[in-house]
Motif scaffolding. Sequence first.
Motif, PDB file in Angstrom:
ATOM      1  N   THR A   1     -38.711 -22.382 -25.761  1.00 28.60           N
ATOM      2  CA  THR A   1     -39.690 -22.423 -24.669  1.00 28.60           C
ATOM      3  C   THR A   1     -39.217 -23.230 -23.467  1.00 28.60           C
ATOM      4  O   THR A   1     -39.954 -23.385 -22.512  1.00 28.60           O
TER       5      THR A   1
ATOM      6  N   GLU B   1     -41.251 -10.103 -21.085  1.00 22.84           N
ATOM      7  CA  GLU B   1     -40.726 -10.223 -19.722  1.00 22.84           C
ATOM      8  C   GLU B   1     -39.369  -9.587 -19.614  1.00 22.84           C
ATOM      9  O   GLU B   1     -39.090  -8.826 -18.703  1.00 22.84           O
TER      10      GLU B   1
ATOM     11  N   ALA C   1     -41.920 -14.108 -23.555  1.00 19.67           N
ATOM     12  CA  ALA C   1     -40.600 -14.105 -22.915  1.00 19.67           C
ATOM     13  C   ALA C   1     -39.894 -12.792 -23.187  1.00 19.67           C
ATOM     14  O   ALA C   1     -39.295 -12.199 -22.304  1.00 19.67           O
TER      15      ALA C   1
ATOM     16  N   GLN D   1     -39.761 -22.025 -19.988  1.00 18.12           N
ATOM     17  CA  GLN D   1     -41.073 -21.954 -19.369  1.00 18.12           C
ATOM     18  C   GLN D   1     -41.577 -23.291 -18.873  1.00 18.12           C
ATOM     19  O   GLN D   1     -42.666 -23.373 -18.313  1.00 18.12           O
TER      20      GLN D   1
ATOM     21  N   LEU E   1     -48.983 -26.020 -22.794  1.00 18.20           N
ATOM     22  CA  LEU E   1     -48.333 -24.711 -22.918  1.00 18.20           C
ATOM     23  C   LEU E   1     -48.835 -24.003 -24.158  1.00 18.20           C
ATOM     24  O   LEU E   1     -49.444 -24.586 -25.018  1.00 18.20           O
TER      25      LEU E   1
ATOM     26  N   ALA F   1     -45.172 -17.798 -26.920  1.00 17.09           N
ATOM     27  CA  ALA F   1     -44.256 -17.904 -25.774  1.00 17.09           C
ATOM     28  C   ALA F   1     -43.067 -16.994 -25.977  1.00 17.09           C
ATOM     29  O   ALA F   1     -42.611 -16.326 -25.069  1.00 17.09           O
TER      30      ALA F   1
END
Lengths: 543, 102, 729
Positions: C206, A530, A527, C209, A517, A523
């Motif tokens: 995270t 999004e 996010a 995800q 990842l 991230a």
Amino acid sequence: MIGTVLAAESGADGSFPALTALIVIPAVGALLLALVPSSRAEVHRQLAVLTTFITGAASVWVLLVFDKDDAGFQLRDGPTTWVESLGISWDLGVDGISLFLVVLTGFLFPLAILGAQPDKDPKSYYVWLVALEAGVMGVFLTLDLFFFFVFFEIVLVPMYFLIGKWGHGNRVYAATKFFLYTMFGSALMLVGILAIVFLNQDATGVLTFNIIELAESQAWSVNAGRWIFLTFALAFSVKVPLFPVHTWLPDAHTEAPTAGSVILAGVMLKLGTYGFLRFGLYMFPEATVWFAPVMLVLGTIGIIYGAIAATMQKDLKRLVAYSSVAHLGFIVIGTFAITSESLTGSVMQMVNHGLSTGALFFLVGWIYERRHTREIAALGGLQKAAPIFAGVFTLVMLSSIGLPGLNGFVGEFLILLGTFVANPWIASVATSGVILAALYLLWAYQRVFHGAPEGENAEMEELRISEGLVLLPMLVLIVFLGVYPKPMLERIEPAVEQLVDHVETFVPDWDEPVPTLVVPSDAHDEAEAEHDDEAEHDDEGEG
Amino acid sequence: MGELSATWYLLLSAAVFSIGAVGLLVRRNPLIMFMCVELMLNAVNLAFVGMAFGLNDIGGQVAVFFVMVVAAAEVVVGLAIVVAIMRRREGTTADDLSVLRG
Amino acid sequence: MTDLVYFVPLLPLLGFATLLVVGSRLGEPAAGWLATLAIGGSFLAAVGTWIGLVNRDEDDRVVEKIVFEWVPAGRFSVDVGFLVDPLSVAMILFVTGLGTLIHLYSIGYMHGDENYAKYFVYLNLFAFSMLMLVLGNNLLITFLGWEGVGLCSYFLISFWFTDEKNASAGKKAFVTNRVGDWGFMVAMFLTFATIGSISYVDIAGTAGQLSTKVATGIALLLFIGAMGKSAQFPLYLWLPDAMAGPTPVSALIHAATMVTAGVYLLTRVNAVLYEASGWATNLIAWVGVGTALFAATIAVAQNDIKKVLAYSTVSQLGYMILAVGVGAYVAAIFHMITHAFFKALLFLGSGSVIHGMDNDQDMRRYGGLKAFMPITAATFIVAWLAIAGVPPFAGFWSKDEILLSAWDTGGLNGRLLWLVGLITALLTAFYMSRQVFMTFFGRYRYADPDEDEVTAAWSGLVGASTESLELATTTVAAATAEVEAADSPEEKAAASVNLDNAIAAESEARSRVETAREAQRTRPIPESGEPNDAGVAVDFLPETVLARAEHHPHESPWQMTMPLVVLAGFSVVAGLLNLPFTKGLHFLEQWLEPALAHEHVITTGAATKWLLALIAIAAGAVGIAVAFRTYIQRRLDADKFERPVLAQAWYYDRTVSDFMGGPGRRLFDAITWFDANVIDGAVNAAGSAASRGGNFVRRAQSGFVRSYALGMSLGSVALLVWFVLRISS
């Protein structure tokens, strides 16, 4: 900071050949020892201690002046041409990978001399021991293949005599086995060395034994590289030792005198693992990547197998010997996982193992001195008789088990972490080694130290001050490296990362395994983005 | 009979050599075995001389000197040892002298 | 104020270091007081940290404090840092608070022990490790504390190591925990390999995800770790054996703190659990409730006062794991806190009982102790009511939350979970009541002889009367001889009288022997709790029974009873933390909210909630009533409940031990044999092959000069032939 000051003051940019001194001082010391007549017994010990102390201090000085941001070979001594027609030169250098091995050697030898005394013929004993130091230093420092081979083989001779003359019951068998087995392993290595030197000459026209030049030119075909890697790998596998060529180790370690065991486990096994790093990854990156699965499996088998065999041993020293097989298995898988985390862990674990297993051999040796037995069944209740001894044993044992907060854990954890990124299944199986380590060590501790002492066990002498002082530096390091390993890791890292880059460069379809990842901060932003999009859509939907 | 060519020398040399060789293999008395060795050496000398004569090359005759020196040295040392052994024990044969075995 | 968090683990660490060096010189009780002060100071620092957090806004209650960078390597980097958020603060409050009380208790309990200072060294080290576990801002620091508490548990269980049993129990605990640690470590690797970091903030951020597969993997691996540390089936084996350690250790480590670490860990990573597959979390719930039931059945048949509590702990931990599995983290933490109070109280109380009963732990020897140890009894009873789920004591509220959450997950699955939990609650009430009735109520049984002792006494009586019979017979024989030897009629008459007397005495002695034998055969052995009607004469009772009759149980000193009282108080009021009546009273839930993003929300209607609560109370009442009838009124036969299979813990431990000692050991032996004979055999075979080959070739060196000569000549002929052929071709 101390480093730069010292470096500036001593002109470590090439004027003083510090690394040569590291080899020459013990060699000269051994020679002087040989010249002192046997009648002056005390002088031998003092001279040996003095020589190894000076070497140790010099190695610490090297550590302090080491530049932690430089990934290449530092304090370079040479290359000074020795035999021009053959391309052999005297070339010494130390980088993040060999630095701590050099320091470990300089650190362990004086302790080995102080912590144990020979029961006969002290002169030869100290001569061999000090000469051994010169040889080992040579292996770690040299950047010339010819000298590497010379030093690699030469260390066998003093060790053979140390085991064969001052060892225990089955010593001659153990010494001969050790010598022949290791020499057999490295017999083909000479052929391999000549092969790459001549292949390189064919390709580049230059005849050289220099490691850096050969590794950077990689002038051989893929097939040739793999075959030649095998010859090197055989030598190192026997030295490490890797399953299944490990059976010399239990005998050699068990029958060796205390100082011999400490040095054998603490330093000499690392010759093999160092060899894998330098000549596996650096010299034959493609072959290393190709053979990695095999080596990973063998290393994992070694971890589990060594631990199981250790569990059932009846001799305490043999148990510790088998535990070395298990621990070195971890280092091997860390080496062949080829990620920066696992390689850093491997290098660190080499030092850690030297400290913890070295200390264990000291302690077992002192038990033998007091009780004249190494049989676990004959010992018992020693914690009641000698609580401080037991406490020290506990601390060292916990380091070997890999308790977080002590040095062993950091190395083991990094190795397994890095291996998991490369090959999760191998790492998962190898992690079960930690269960087994706790099993055999705690069970042995329970049988030897817990319970009520009877007979001679009840009168066992407590840890002496002299013995405590020998162990103290090792114990301090065990705790320090567990709590604050950062300075050590910082110095290892640049060299390791350069090594990984080197492998990536020379092995076209291989890239270092990465965590899959993205990094958390990215991230987070993704996010959030999004959510913003969703919010917009909702608004539009309602509007 | 033909001309006195080198061939005859070689034949003689071969004969003497064979006698010496067979004698060395068959006889057991160390002194006799030594004599056979000397026979073989001298047969070789003869061959050298014969070839030197036949090929008109002085080199062969020079070689004879080398062989003679070597033979002399060998006799000095070897014969001394053998005689010393034989004086120790009467009637020893080569078969008895097997102490230097593997 | 939140900076005070540094002192929370620091003070116990300093206490550990100080006591390690000068502990034996400080001696008793100074060493104990120093340790208690250290953890007391830690508690004050925890309170300060809590205040600091309370003073912040609700959305600002996650504070990360980094001390230094611990392990940087490649792309991996982890710090020594603390995560100060509502969850960790809640944990440190009750860990340090309970720890202080138990340190205080230990000062009195360990009085007279020769290793007094060492005990407190380990206890402070334990406190430090537990606090690091809870405060760590990443998985590795938690793991550091995790292993640290395991280590201290090992030290403390095997504290009296001269007894092999204790040493073995300690080793078993550590090794079994290590099996769980395997899961924890692989979980850390998996987390790093997918997220690139193992800090909690990053994980929480995270988690959304992560693919379901990875999240399930991480969740289950961490659960394996939790199974080891929180003693769930199949890794619970070590906890009953861990009772070999001093009782305060059992209270602190094996009831209140260390064993809750697994629950804490899973709560901490609730974001990952949320992403995991439903079957995985359901599995967690079922393992939890299954273990709860399993352990409760075993506790019913245990006779050692501490073993009952050990299995009870396993059972209650099962409840907490059930709560985690269904996503009711608040309920889990709530129960963790209330359980910590009443279970610690139960253990400390049992320690007090053991202390007063001369270290005898068998409940069959207790009885009627309420009269001798009033404070201990009173506090124990409070704890009993709490664990049995009697409102308004704390245990009822927390257990009820869990059962409600289980029911609320819906479907057959949820109902079944609830049902098993309910049955367990019934059993819990039963065995705890059994324990209380056997120990504090009823008749004082300590001086009663048990079966073996009665048998021994009867044998003694029979033996003595047989001896006197033999004596009488000898007297008869002597008298008979006297009669025959008598000369005069007067002597004969006197001797005859003697003979008659002797015969009469003999027949009397014979009848006494008959009576004794008859009594031995028919007299019933008194059952525990019944009046002693064995009628055995005191002369013949063994020494042990007479010694017990001398014993006077006594109450414990204030250092031991004060913590009991404090804990009893908490057991009463702790329910106030999270009463279910209105939202406003959900203090704990509101407090923990920032840390628990994925708390399960209850959707059951109020009527159902009341009904479920009433059923739970009824189950508890039934359990208590049945126990009452069996152990106080003696109307029901206890043997129906105390079956051997339960007493032997369903033979699971024995099976594992047999396997490890039998096939397991044989496998290990086989591998060692393989190494020594096959692999090493190959090496030695290579060596002997070389030497045999050499021996073979050696035959050519015969020493025969003539054979050498032959060889040479043959060789030279061959060479000659070869040269000639070459030249001619």
